[in-house]
Design a protein around this motif. Structure first.
Motif, PDB file in Angstrom:
ATOM      1  N   ALA A 129     -10.587  25.135   4.518  1.00  0.00           N
ATOM      2  CA  ALA A 129      -9.340  24.500   4.941  1.00  0.00           C
ATOM      3  C   ALA A 129      -8.945  23.373   3.992  1.00  0.00           C
ATOM      4  O   ALA A 129      -7.767  23.233   3.631  1.00  0.00           O
ATOM      5  CB  ALA A 129      -9.481  23.964   6.369  1.00  0.00           C
ATOM      6  N   LEU A 135      -2.694  17.833   8.602  1.00  0.00           N
ATOM      7  CA  LEU A 135      -3.012  19.255   8.712  1.00  0.00           C
ATOM      8  C   LEU A 135      -4.519  19.499   8.645  1.00  0.00           C
ATOM      9  O   LEU A 135      -5.055  20.348   9.363  1.00  0.00           O
ATOM     10  CB  LEU A 135      -2.305  20.036   7.602  1.00  0.00           C
ATOM     11  CG  LEU A 135      -0.806  20.271   7.779  1.00  0.00           C
ATOM     12  CD1 LEU A 135      -0.225  20.931   6.531  1.00  0.00           C
ATOM     13  CD2 LEU A 135      -0.538  21.136   9.005  1.00  0.00           C
ATOM     14  N   LEU A 136      -5.206  18.750   7.785  1.00  0.00           N
ATOM     15  CA  LEU A 136      -6.654  18.914   7.679  1.00  0.00           C
ATOM     16  C   LEU A 136      -7.342  18.478   8.968  1.00  0.00           C
ATOM     17  O   LEU A 136      -8.305  19.115   9.415  1.00  0.00           O
ATOM     18  CB  LEU A 136      -7.185  18.099   6.501  1.00  0.00           C
ATOM     19  CG  LEU A 136      -8.667  18.276   6.169  1.00  0.00           C
ATOM     20  CD1 LEU A 136      -8.993  19.737   5.910  1.00  0.00           C
ATOM     21  CD2 LEU A 136      -9.050  17.425   4.977  1.00  0.00           C
ATOM     22  N   GLY A 194      -0.628  16.405   4.581  1.00  0.00           N
ATOM     23  CA  GLY A 194      -1.847  17.133   4.237  1.00  0.00           C
ATOM     24  C   GLY A 194      -3.049  16.631   5.021  1.00  0.00           C
ATOM     25  O   GLY A 194      -3.865  17.421   5.507  1.00  0.00           O
ATOM     26  N   TYR A 229      -7.627  24.914   0.682  1.00  0.00           N
ATOM     27  CA  TYR A 229      -6.321  25.555   0.838  1.00  0.00           C
ATOM     28  C   TYR A 229      -5.219  24.514   1.043  1.00  0.00           C
ATOM     29  O   TYR A 229      -4.162  24.576   0.395  1.00  0.00           O
ATOM     30  CB  TYR A 229      -6.357  26.522   2.019  1.00  0.00           C
ATOM     31  CG  TYR A 229      -5.175  27.462   2.066  1.00  0.00           C
ATOM     32  CD1 TYR A 229      -5.165  28.621   1.292  1.00  0.00           C
ATOM     33  CD2 TYR A 229      -4.074  27.187   2.862  1.00  0.00           C
ATOM     34  CE1 TYR A 229      -4.087  29.481   1.320  1.00  0.00           C
ATOM     35  CE2 TYR A 229      -2.987  28.040   2.886  1.00  0.00           C
ATOM     36  CZ  TYR A 229      -2.999  29.185   2.118  1.00  0.00           C
ATOM     37  OH  TYR A 229      -1.922  30.029   2.141  1.00  0.00           O
ATOM     38  N   ILE A 230      -5.457  23.561   1.925  1.00  0.00           N
ATOM     39  CA  ILE A 230      -4.450  22.531   2.175  1.00  0.00           C
ATOM     40  C   ILE A 230      -4.255  21.662   0.934  1.00  0.00           C
ATOM     41  O   ILE A 230      -3.132  21.287   0.582  1.00  0.00           O
ATOM     42  CB  ILE A 230      -4.859  21.673   3.393  1.00  0.00           C
ATOM     43  CG1 ILE A 230      -4.792  22.514   4.670  1.00  0.00           C
ATOM     44  CG2 ILE A 230      -3.959  20.451   3.532  1.00  0.00           C
ATOM     45  CD1 ILE A 230      -5.359  21.834   5.892  1.00  0.00           C
ATOM     46  N   ALA A 252      -6.768  21.238  11.410  1.00  0.00           N
ATOM     47  CA  ALA A 252      -7.627  22.378  11.083  1.00  0.00           C
ATOM     48  C   ALA A 252      -9.065  22.135  11.532  1.00  0.00           C
ATOM     49  O   ALA A 252      -9.734  23.047  12.026  1.00  0.00           O
ATOM     50  CB  ALA A 252      -7.580  22.648   9.576  1.00  0.00           C
ATOM     51  N   ASN A 287      -2.177  23.561  -1.692  1.00  0.00           N
ATOM     52  CA  ASN A 287      -0.788  23.625  -1.240  1.00  0.00           C
ATOM     53  C   ASN A 287      -0.098  22.277  -1.394  1.00  0.00           C
ATOM     54  O   ASN A 287       1.088  22.200  -1.753  1.00  0.00           O
ATOM     55  CB  ASN A 287      -0.723  24.085   0.214  1.00  0.00           C
ATOM     56  CG  ASN A 287      -0.782  25.586   0.361  1.00  0.00           C
ATOM     57  OD1 ASN A 287       0.226  26.274   0.296  1.00  0.00           O
ATOM     58  ND2 ASN A 287      -1.971  26.107   0.530  1.00  0.00           N
ATOM     59  N   MET A 288      -0.830  21.206  -1.134  1.00  0.00           N
ATOM     60  CA  MET A 288      -0.271  19.867  -1.293  1.00  0.00           C
ATOM     61  C   MET A 288       0.031  19.579  -2.762  1.00  0.00           C
ATOM     62  O   MET A 288       1.064  18.997  -3.095  1.00  0.00           O
ATOM     63  CB  MET A 288      -1.257  18.840  -0.730  1.00  0.00           C
ATOM     64  CG  MET A 288      -0.713  17.430  -0.631  1.00  0.00           C
ATOM     65  SD  MET A 288      -1.781  16.394   0.395  1.00  0.00           S
ATOM     66  CE  MET A 288      -3.351  16.583  -0.440  1.00  0.00           C
TER      67      MET A 288
END
Length: 318
Positions: A293, A18-19, A15, A296-297, A22, A300-301
Motif C-alpha cells: 500500500a 490514504l495510507l 497520501g 502504490y500510494i 489502507a 501515485n503521489m
C-alpha cells in the motif's frame, strides 16, 4: 502561498490519509478472517491452556482497536513484528525480499518505459498506417492475455524447448549482475508485455491530443519535419499524462508482481506473501499489505506531484 506549493501539500496530506485508511483496512481484513489464529498455529491437538497462553502472548485478548494502534505505532518505528511460523524478524526478511522485487521491477521498467515511449512516437508518426496498426494490435494482444498464461507459454518455449533462459528465476547475492539479469529474463519479459500496451497507448493518445493544437500547425508551416515537430513541440507538452501513466505502471510493477513471482518461483515480496498467506501468518500478511500500500500510494503521489510541476499554468500563475 504559491498555488503549486498548496497543491503539493494537499497531495502529500491526501497520501498520508490514504495510507492510514489502507492500514485500517489491512488490519481489519486480517482480523475478520474465519478461524482461530492460535488454533491454526498449534494445531488441532492443542489444549485449552496452551491456546489461552498463546492468545495472551499474541495479544489476541486485547480489544481490536488497541491491537491496531499498537501495531501501527510499532510499524511507524520500523518494527513489523515477528513471523508466527518461524520466529524470524519480519522487517529483516521483508528487506531482502523487497530488494529482489525492486530489482525485478527496475529491470522491467528499464525495458518497458523507453520501449513504450518509442513505440508511441512511432505510432503517432505513422498514424493510421500499417506501423501504427501493427503496434496497436500486438500490444493489445499481449495485454489481453493473463499474466500467468504468458508466463507459462514463455517458460515452455524459451526455457524448456529452446533453453535460452531458466524457467525458475532464482537469484542470490553471490551472483553477478549478468547472472541475475539472465535469471530474471523471463519474468521481466512477461512484466514488460503486460505494462507495455497501456503506456504505449497513453503516450500515443497524449501526443495526438497535443498535435491538434495551433502551435503544432505553426511548427509544421515553418517547414519542420514530422519527427522534429513531435520531438521538439508535441512530446514536451504531453509529458504530464505520460508521466502519470508511467508512474501508475511502475506502481503495478512493484505491487502487481505477485502472480509473476509465483509462476517463476522468484524470491520476492509477492512470493513471500503467498507463502505466509497459506500458513495464516497474520503479522507477515499485515506487513506485506502495508508495504504494498505504501509503495502504490507513494508512486501515485509522485505522479500527481510531477503532473503539477509539469503544468506551466501552475508554475507561472500570472
Amino acid at each position: 502561498m504559491h498555488p503549486i506549493v498548496k497543491l503539493v501539500a494537499q497531495r502529500l496530506a491526501l497520501g498520508i490519509l490514504l495510507l492510514f485508511a489502507a492500514s485500517v483496512l489491512i488490519f481489519a481484513g486480517t482480523q475478520i478472517l474465519p478461524g482461530d489464529v492460535a488454533q491454526s498455529i498449534l494445531g488441532q491437538s492443542a489444549t485449552e491452556t496452551t491456546l489461552a497462553n498463546l492468545r495472551e502472548q499474541l495479544g489476541l485478548n486485547e480489544p481490536a482497536v488497541t491491537r491496531y494502534f499498537k501495531w501501527l505505532f510499532a510499524a511507524l518505528h520500523g518494527d513489523l513484528g515477528t513471523a508466527l511460523t518461524n520466529g524470524a524478524d519480519i522487517a529483516e526478511s521483508l528487506g531482502k525480499r523487497l530488494k529482489n522485487t525492486l530489482f525485478l521491477a527496475a529491470c522491467a521498467a528499464a525495458v518497458s518505459v523507453p520501449l513504450a515511449i518509442t513505440l508511441g512516437l512511432v505510432a503517432v508518426r505513422f498514424r493510421d498506417r500499417w506501423p501504427d496498426k501493427l503496434i496497436s494490435a500486438a500490444t493489445l494482444a499481449t495485454i489481453s492475455i493473463p499474466e500467468f498464461l504468458l508466463g507459462y507459454v514463455l517458460a515452455w518455449f524459451i526455457a524448456v524447448k529452446w533453453g535460452w533462459a531458466p524457467s525458475v528465476a532464482m537469484i542470490s547475492d553471490s551472483m553477478s549482475l549478468a547472472e541475475k539479469l539472465h535469471a530474471v529474463a523471463l519474468p521481466v519479459a512477461v512484466l514488460t508485455m503486460v505494462v507495455l500496451a497501456h503506456m504505449m497507448r497513453m503516450t500515443r493518445a497524449a501526443i495526438l491530443n497535443v498535435m491538434q493544437s495551433a502551435y503544432i500547425e505553426t511548427a509544421e508551416l515553418k517547414g519542420l519535419s514530422g519527427l522534429e515537430v513531435i520531438r521538439k513541440h508535441a512530446l514536451p507538452n504531453a509529458v504530464a499524462p505520460i508521466v502519470n501513466v508511467v508512474m501508475l505502471n511502475l506502481a503495478y510493477l512493484v505491487v502487481g508482481v505477485v502472480v509473476v513471482e509465483v509462476v517463476f518461483v522468484y524470491p520476492g515480496l509477492g512470493q513471500y506473501l503467498v507463502d505466509h498467506v497459506s500458513k495464516r501468518d497474520v503479522p507477515v500478511v499485515q506487513a506485506c499489505g502495508l508495504i504494498f500500500a505504501a509503495v502504490y500510494i507513494g508512486l501515485n503521489m509522485v505522479a500527481d506531484i510531477v503532473s503539477i510541476l509539469a503544468n506551466p499554468r501552475l508554475r507561472h500563475p500570472k
